[in-house]
Scaffold this motif. Structure first.
Motif, short mmCIF file in Angstrom:
data_model
loop_
_atom_site.label_atom_id
_atom_site.label_comp_id
_atom_site.label_asym_id
_atom_site.label_seq_id
_atom_site.Cartn_x
_atom_site.Cartn_y
_atom_site.Cartn_z
N GLY A 263 -7.04 22.25 41.95
CA GLY A 263 -8.58 21.58 41.57
C GLY A 263 -9.57 22.43 41.92
O GLY A 263 -10.75 22.40 42.01
N LYS A 264 -9.26 23.83 42.38
CA LYS A 264 -10.25 24.74 42.77
C LYS A 264 -10.13 26.42 42.27
O LYS A 264 -8.86 26.55 41.83
N GLY A 265 -11.03 27.12 42.07
CA GLY A 265 -10.86 28.50 41.69
C GLY A 265 -11.23 28.59 40.25
O GLY A 265 -11.73 27.78 39.34
N VAL B 252 -10.06 26.39 36.99
CA VAL B 252 -11.14 25.03 36.83
C VAL B 252 -11.89 25.44 35.83
O VAL B 252 -12.34 24.47 34.88
N SER B 253 -12.41 26.70 35.81
CA SER B 253 -13.65 27.07 34.86
C SER B 253 -13.04 26.93 33.38
O SER B 253 -13.97 27.13 32.32
N TYR C 293 -19.07 19.24 47.31
CA TYR C 293 -18.79 19.70 45.88
C TYR C 293 -19.41 18.37 44.93
O TYR C 293 -19.62 17.36 45.41
N ASP D 254 -7.63 16.14 39.90
CA ASP D 254 -8.95 16.59 40.35
C ASP D 254 -9.46 17.60 39.37
O ASP D 254 -10.88 17.81 39.61
N ALA E 145 -12.80 14.74 39.22
CA ALA E 145 -13.18 15.04 40.72
C ALA E 145 -14.25 14.03 41.03
O ALA E 145 -15.38 14.27 40.92
#
Length: 411
Positions: A146-148, A151-152, A273, A295, A299
């Motif tokens: 869910g991060k980093g 996700v983009s 966030y 997420d 999210a």
């Protein structure tokens, strides 16, 4: 045998990996940390899971800590008055108990189980370029990290994401030594303390690496008096700040926290966030498609405690969609349909969570206030944490709320 790659080893990724594994799929799981690194690292969340989400774990036989984790039988709400007493205070009883297991314990244990059962575990922080290659060698690639950078790949769905900025500053501390709540010393409950205009304090029993513990979790309105944890690196300073704010804004909770100490050096967490819904399909430079999970695509702010519940429900929904699809290709149409099926559940979580982040309208204040005098109202509100779809029936519209209160009170 169909080959599936899952990137990310949180609640959804691991639950889905273990579920697919049990159905005979050839599953590869990518994690950027080993089980030992997760177990000895920093806490990752507050994870109070309610009945439906826990049942998904039971159905897969991976509820390894159920007998050890505290059984949370109630959910209480307190609203602070301007003089720091309580204007509202009640506890609703849950139809089925909730539980919280520190994700360091659960994710490390599940990861080891996945490997022991013959799953391919790859310790590697995946980049988009990695997925470009893997999309050609696997039948399906799922992204649950869910991060980093990954996700983009999934564009923000503005129509479902009303907030562009974080709505709360988050601060978590895992502690030993918290005293029982005097109003109900004989059973465990999650306590939601609402401080109007300031934020919320959640207190929940949990099971961590050192056994039974409690989580103290502040959600502060950005720029307000609770938004003081950014840049605090020392865990003991983090705890001292947590307690100082409890003494000022929720003295009834502070009264049972005078002897607490952190569970371990990794027992604190702070951050923020923006709650975001994203498009579920990621397009890779080489033309391949990947499907976002939990997420990554939905999210929500943790104010309603739904993160791990939604992750469990998403994993269960995706597992059904994959197994029902048989040998047909996992194409774009299937990916969109798989997400849409999950969104039928997730939309209720998003609507409710976003509503709770705003200033509550009068009819919602009336509902929360009525919980103190009408136990069925307290119970229904508490059980909405397990099934947020029920809030459609009595929470959002003044007319429905008024009719519901009238039916319960006999007015």
């Amino acid at each position: 045998m169909r080959k599936i790659l899952i990137v990310g080893a949180g609640q959804s990724g691991l639950q889905l990996a273990l579920g697919l594994q049990s159905e005979g799929y050839e599953v590869t799981l990518m994690s950027n940390r080993t089980a030992d690194e997760i177990r000895s690292g920093r806490v990752m969340s507050t994870q109070c899971m309610f009945h439906t989400a826990l049942q998904h774990e039971r159905d897969l036989g991976i509820n390894f800590w159920e007998s050890q984790a505290p059984k949370i039988e109630g959910l209480g709400v307190s609203v602070a008055a301007p003089d720091s007493t309580r204007a509202v205070d009640w506890v609703g009883k849950l139809d089925g108990y909730a539980q919280s297991v520190d994700q360091r314990v659960k994710m490390a244990g599940w990861m080891e189980t996945f490997a022991q059962r013959g799953g391919q575990l790859v310790i590697h922080g995946a980049a988009v370029s990695d997925l470009d290659y893997f999309s050609r060698t696997y039948d399906l690639v799922l992204v649950s990290a869910g991060k980093g950078e990954l996700v983009s790949m999934f564009g923000r769905d503005a129509s479902r994401s009303p907030y562009a900025e974080p709505q709360r500053a988050l601060a978590v501390a895992y502690v030993h030594g918290l005293g029982p709540r005097p109003e109900h010393p004989d059973y465990d409950a999650v306590r939601c303390n609402l401080v109007p205009g300031v934020g919320e304090l959640f207190v929940m029993p949990t099971f961590t690496t050192s056994g039974r513990a409690d989580i103290l979790f502040w959600e502060g309105v950005p720029g307000g008096p609770l938004d003081v944890f950014q840049g605090v690196k020392d865990p003991s300073e983090h705890l001292a700040l947590t307690l100082e704010l409890m003494e000022k804004f929720t003295p009834w909770e502070y009264a049972r926290a005078t002897r607490v100490e952190l569970t371990d050096a990794g027992g604190t967490l702070a951050g923020r966030y923006a709650p975001t819904v994203r498009n579920p399909i990621g397009r890779l430079p080489g033309g391949g498609l990947v499907l976002g999970v939990a997420d990554v695509v939905v999210a929500n702010d943790p104010i309603t405690g739904q993160g791990s519940n939604s992750a469990s429900k998403c994993a269960a929904s995706y597992l059904a969609s994959i197994t029902e699809h048989g040998d047909r290709p996992f194409d774009e149409q299937w990916m969109q349909g798989t997400f849409d099926r999950y969104w039928e559940t997730a939309q209720h979580v998003t609507k409710w969570t976003n509503a709770m982040l705003g200033v509550p309208p009068e009819h919602v204040l009336n509902l929360i206030g009525a919980g103190g005098a009408l136990q069925p109202v307290a119970d229904r509100f508490a059980n909405g944490f397990n099934d947020p779809a029920d809030f459609e029936n009595f929470f959002y519209e003044p007319e429905k709320a008024q009719a519901y209160l009238a039916s319960v009170s006999g007015a």
